[in-house]
Design a protein around this motif. Structure first.
Motif, PDB file in Angstrom:
ATOM      1  N   PRO A 142      -2.644  24.668  -6.773  1.00 51.09           N
ATOM      2  CA  PRO A 142      -2.780  23.537  -7.701  1.00 51.09           C
ATOM      3  C   PRO A 142      -3.704  23.820  -8.880  1.00 51.09           C
ATOM      4  CG  PRO A 142      -2.925  22.753  -5.453  1.00 51.09           C
ATOM      5  CD  PRO A 142      -2.914  24.246  -5.390  1.00 51.09           C
TER       6      PRO A 142
ATOM      7  N   ILE B 206       0.912  11.848  -3.895  1.00 53.94           N
ATOM      8  CA  ILE B 206      -0.222  12.731  -3.600  1.00 53.94           C
ATOM      9  C   ILE B 206      -0.397  12.918  -2.098  1.00 53.94           C
ATOM     10  CG2 ILE B 206      -2.718  13.015  -3.866  1.00 53.94           C
ATOM     11  CD1 ILE B 206      -2.475  11.921  -6.611  1.00 53.94           C
TER      12      ILE B 206
ATOM     13  N   VAL C 145       1.523  19.662  -6.891  1.00 54.62           N
ATOM     14  CA  VAL C 145       0.548  18.586  -7.051  1.00 54.62           C
ATOM     15  C   VAL C 145       0.639  17.957  -8.444  1.00 54.62           C
ATOM     16  CG1 VAL C 145      -1.896  18.006  -7.010  1.00 54.62           C
ATOM     17  CG2 VAL C 145      -0.980  19.596  -5.342  1.00 54.62           C
TER      18      VAL C 145
ATOM     19  N   ILE D  97       0.847  -1.197   0.000  1.00 58.37           N
ATOM     20  CA  ILE D  97       0.000   0.000   0.000  1.00 58.37           C
ATOM     21  C   ILE D  97       0.883   1.249   0.000  1.00 58.37           C
ATOM     22  CG2 ILE D  97      -1.678   1.353   1.302  1.00 58.37           C
ATOM     23  CD1 ILE D  97      -2.896  -1.248   2.243  1.00 58.37           C
TER      24      ILE D  97
ATOM     25  N   PHE E 297       1.480  20.542   2.175  1.00 57.20           N
ATOM     26  CA  PHE E 297       0.531  21.660   2.320  1.00 57.20           C
ATOM     27  C   PHE E 297       0.181  21.885   3.781  1.00 57.20           C
ATOM     28  CE2 PHE E 297      -0.771  21.533  -2.244  1.00 57.20           C
ATOM     29  CZ  PHE E 297      -0.640  22.891  -2.465  1.00 57.20           C
ATOM     30  N   LEU E 298      -0.132  20.791   4.468  1.00 59.83           N
ATOM     31  CA  LEU E 298      -0.548  20.885   5.865  1.00 59.83           C
ATOM     32  C   LEU E 298       0.594  21.427   6.725  1.00 59.83           C
ATOM     33  CD1 LEU E 298      -2.969  20.211   7.684  1.00 59.83           C
ATOM     34  CD2 LEU E 298      -1.961  17.982   8.093  1.00 59.83           C
TER      35      LEU E 298
ATOM     36  N   VAL F 201      -5.914   7.793  -5.889  1.00 60.61           N
ATOM     37  CA  VAL F 201      -5.333   6.869  -4.915  1.00 60.61           C
ATOM     38  C   VAL F 201      -6.329   5.795  -4.491  1.00 60.61           C
ATOM     39  CG1 VAL F 201      -4.305   6.656  -2.629  1.00 60.61           C
ATOM     40  CG2 VAL F 201      -3.711   8.605  -4.086  1.00 60.61           C
TER      41      VAL F 201
ATOM     42  N   ALA G 189       2.217  15.348  -1.010  1.00 59.12           N
ATOM     43  CA  ALA G 189       1.857  16.714  -1.394  1.00 59.12           C
ATOM     44  C   ALA G 189       0.889  17.301  -0.373  1.00 59.12           C
ATOM     45  CB  ALA G 189       1.244  16.732  -2.791  1.00 59.12           C
ATOM     46  N   GLY G 190      -0.103  16.496   0.029  1.00 62.54           N
ATOM     47  CA  GLY G 190      -1.062  16.953   1.038  1.00 62.54           C
ATOM     48  C   GLY G 190      -0.373  17.270   2.349  1.00 62.54           C
ATOM     49  N   ILE G 191       0.550  16.400   2.756  1.00 67.75           N
ATOM     50  CA  ILE G 191       1.248  16.618   4.030  1.00 67.75           C
ATOM     51  C   ILE G 191       2.087  17.895   3.973  1.00 67.75           C
ATOM     52  CG2 ILE G 191       3.043  15.677   5.552  1.00 67.75           C
ATOM     53  CD1 ILE G 191       1.914  12.888   4.877  1.00 67.75           C
TER      54      ILE G 191
ATOM     55  N   VAL H 250      -5.712  18.437  -3.768  1.00 67.66           N
ATOM     56  CA  VAL H 250      -5.041  17.232  -3.282  1.00 67.66           C
ATOM     57  C   VAL H 250      -6.076  16.212  -2.814  1.00 67.66           C
ATOM     58  CG1 VAL H 250      -3.476  16.319  -1.526  1.00 67.66           C
ATOM     59  CG2 VAL H 250      -2.966  18.499  -2.622  1.00 67.66           C
TER      60      VAL H 250
ATOM     61  N   PHE I  92       2.975   4.293 -11.888  1.00 71.94           N
ATOM     62  CA  PHE I  92       1.715   3.565 -11.767  1.00 71.94           C
ATOM     63  C   PHE I  92       1.265   3.459 -10.318  1.00 71.94           C
ATOM     64  CE2 PHE I  92       4.044   1.914 -15.437  1.00 71.94           C
ATOM     65  CZ  PHE I  92       3.211   2.378 -16.437  1.00 71.94           C
ATOM     66  N   LYS I  93       1.630   4.447  -9.510  1.00 75.07           N
ATOM     67  CA  LYS I  93       1.255   4.388  -8.100  1.00 75.07           C
ATOM     68  C   LYS I  93       1.173   5.826  -7.581  1.00 75.07           C
ATOM     69  CE  LYS I  93       2.107   1.221  -4.297  1.00 75.07           C
ATOM     70  NZ  LYS I  93       2.145   2.178  -3.207  1.00 75.07           N
ATOM     71  N   TYR I  94      -0.039   6.205  -7.151  1.00 72.76           N
ATOM     72  CA  TYR I  94      -0.261   7.613  -6.811  1.00 72.76           C
ATOM     73  C   TYR I  94      -0.150   7.916  -5.326  1.00 72.76           C
ATOM     74  CZ  TYR I  94      -1.952   8.445 -11.545  1.00 72.76           C
ATOM     75  OH  TYR I  94      -2.049   8.585 -12.891  1.00 72.76           O
ATOM     76  N   ILE I  95      -0.343   6.904  -4.482  1.00 70.03           N
ATOM     77  CA  ILE I  95      -0.564   7.199  -3.063  1.00 70.03           C
ATOM     78  C   ILE I  95       0.571   7.992  -2.428  1.00 70.03           C
ATOM     79  CG2 ILE I  95       0.250   4.910  -2.277  1.00 70.03           C
ATOM     80  CD1 ILE I  95      -1.920   5.167  -0.055  1.00 70.03           C
TER      81      ILE I  95
ATOM     82  N   GLY J 214      -6.352  22.141   5.834  1.00 67.42           N
ATOM     83  CA  GLY J 214      -4.939  22.397   5.566  1.00 67.42           C
ATOM     84  C   GLY J 214      -4.353  21.711   4.345  1.00 67.42           C
ATOM     85  N   THR J 215      -5.065  20.720   3.783  1.00 68.89           N
ATOM     86  CA  THR J 215      -4.395  19.916   2.754  1.00 68.89           C
ATOM     87  C   THR J 215      -4.832  20.201   1.321  1.00 68.89           C
ATOM     88  OG1 THR J 215      -5.949  18.137   3.187  1.00 68.89           O
ATOM     89  CG2 THR J 215      -3.808  17.963   4.239  1.00 68.89           C
TER      90      THR J 215
ATOM     91  N   LEU K  22       1.424  14.219  -9.487  1.00 71.27           N
ATOM     92  CA  LEU K  22       0.556  13.450 -10.381  1.00 71.27           C
ATOM     93  C   LEU K  22       1.365  12.801 -11.498  1.00 71.27           C
ATOM     94  CD1 LEU K  22      -2.468  13.220 -10.011  1.00 71.27           C
ATOM     95  CD2 LEU K  22      -2.781  14.970 -11.751  1.00 71.27           C
TER      96      LEU K  22
ATOM     97  N   GLN L 105      -6.635   2.626  -6.484  1.00 71.96           N
ATOM     98  CA  GLN L 105      -5.480   1.723  -6.335  1.00 71.96           C
ATOM     99  C   GLN L 105      -5.530   0.961  -5.022  1.00 71.96           C
ATOM    100  OE1 GLN L 105      -1.866   3.967  -7.162  1.00 71.96           O
ATOM    101  NE2 GLN L 105      -2.170   3.557  -9.334  1.00 71.96           N
TER     102      GLN L 105
END
Lengths: 217, 244
Positions: A160, A188, A171, A4, A195-196, B77, A191-193, B69, A182-185, B64-65, A175, B80
């Motif tokens: 973004p 992305i 972002v 994962i 930003f936070l 995501v 990227a969110g983290i 995103v 072939f794997k986005y998790i 915040g995110t 992407l 997958q």
């Protein structure tokens, strides 16, 4: 768990994301915030000093820009000015869009300056220019700093949207990276983290600044 | 210029399809956001630190995110990880969670702004906490929160434009298509005007809700009075104003 979330892939994605973050996301946020801060003030002053019909036109234009999506504005400017590079267009559109918000904040700031201050400048026969620069703006702008900060954060999280005009910010970089592997998790989520991690402490800082300004007044 | 309008006429059904998708996202997103906002807003006021901490963490996380995103996370995501979602559902989910987190702060702040005496009165009447919230506090907080919610609703409408990133044929997508048959300026001006009109209608609806909410609290005129064309009877003041 390993299939994962892949730490190696995450580690590999990080430099790509950070390049996008520093060369586009942060750059656009800083420059566009500066544009919004200055242009917003110009709009607010123009609205107050212009004759009524012109002020009404300015108001309509501001409302129009504010109530329509920045993505559509980006695309519009992108296709209308094909000779200008997309990053510059992005910076200009973000700056102008957010200046309409800032203009409202400044307007409230200018209105909060006591009437006596205006009367005093007349009594001292100050020029219009000096009235604004030496008396009104310094008092009006101080309280607006936290709002400017909040809009900067909001703009930061809107960057973004630039991917609609092909600017590779963080972002979009994530992407592309995800598509290639072939794997986005990983990309992305990271990227969110990012930003936070950037926006949350800044918002806490602004909150403190707000309290300090309120206390001093 | 005529060819522009001809192309617009030909594209009208598709543009209306786009408007319909944008409206579905806006209304669906707003309803989900409201549900999330009220839930998190109430939880964030609980005394239990675990409950409050949970609500705060969710609120700060989704604020915040970045909306884009979140949208991409649900769209790229989740499949997958074995969760396939419909694009419309993904759009509503991302918009609802993001703006719901912003609105939760509005709900919390408005509830806290209801005057202390109102809370004390409910204790004096020995109301249960559910009765207190439903019959006394929330109706007053609701009137306070509408202006901020109205702003957020406009933001949400504008935010829907990003669903064209996840292959949805919303208004932005249709306008981009229209551009092929007309000149750029024409197509995007039409697009911006449609968004502006939608935003304007939403603002009017929210203003009506505010009038209604205030009337229920015994403040101000009823919605029917506010909408009637005859100038409302405001008594002596208006008469004096007219004379002077």
């Amino acid at each position: 768990m390993n299939d994962i979330w892949n730490w190696e892939l995450a580690w590999e994605a990080l430099p790509t994301l950070l390049v996008g973050f520093f060369t586009v996301t942060l750059l656009v946020t800083v420059v566009s915030t500066a544009i919004a801060a200055i242009l917003g003030l110009v709009i607010a002053i123009a609205r107050r000093s212009a004759p009524k019909p012109i002020a009404a036109v300015i108001r309509f234009v501001i409302d129009f820009i504010r109530m329509t999506p920045i993505v559509v504005q980006l695309l519009f400017a992108y296709y209308a000015f094909t000779n200008i590079d997309p990053l510059t267009i992005g910076i200009a559109v973000f700056g102008i869009h957010y200046s309409t918000y800032m203009a409202e904040v400044y307007r409230a700031g200018i209105e909060s300056v006591p009437k006596g201050q205006w009367e005093a400048t007349t009594a001292l026969s100050m020029s219009r220019r000096r009235t604004w620069v030496a008396v009104i703006i310094p008092q009006a702008v101080r309280a607006t700093v936290p709002a400017l900060g909040n809009y900067a954060i909001s703009m930061f999280k809107d960057t973004p949207f630039l991917l609609s005009i092909g600017v590779v910010e963080m972002v979009q970089a994530g992407l592309v990276f995800g598509g290639n592997h072939f794997k986005y998790i990983e990309a992305i989520t990271l990227a969110g983290i990012i930003f936070l991690l950037a926006s949350y402490p800044t918002s806490l800082l602004i909150c403190r600044l707000e309290k300090r300004l309120a206390f001093r007044n | 210029m005529d060819s522009n309008f001809e192309a617009l006429g030909a594209a009208l059904p598709r543009i209306l399809d786009g408007v319909w998708i944008t409206l579905q996202l806006t209304v669906g997103g707003a309803l989900l956001a409201m549900l999330i906002a009220v839930t998190l807003g109430l939880l964030a006021r609980q005394e239990n630190i675990l409950v409050r901490g949970f609500a705060r963490a969710i609120i700060e996380f989704f604020r915040g995110t970045s909306l884009v995103v979140q949208l991409f996370w649900f769209f790229f995501v989740l499949p997958q990880l074995g969760v396939e979602l419909d694009a419309m559902f993904v759009g509503i989910l991302a918009l609802g969670l993001n703006y719901g987190a912003y609105a939760a702060e509005v709900v919390r702040g408005s509830i806290n702004s209801v005057p202390q005496g109102q809370w004390e009165a409910t204790t004096a009447l020995s109301m249960t906490s559910a009765q207190r919230m439903r019959r006394v506090i929330f109706p007053q907080a609701w009137a306070l929160m509408i202006p901020s919610l109205s702003n957020l609703l406009i933001h949400l409408l504008k935010g829907t434009a990003i669903v064209s990133f996840i292959t949805m044929a919303d208004l932005t997508f249709r306008v981009d298509q229209l551009r092929i048959d007309t000149d750029t300026f024409f197509a995007y001006t039409v697009g911006l005007i449609i968004y502006f009109v939608l935003a304007y209608i939403l603002t009017l609806v929210m203003n009506m809700l505010e009038v209604q909410a205030k009337h229920r609290l015994g403040r101000g005129e009823s919605l029917r009075e506010a909408l009637s064309l005859r100038s409302p009877d405001t008594g002596v003041d208006a008469g004096e104003g007219a004379r002077s």
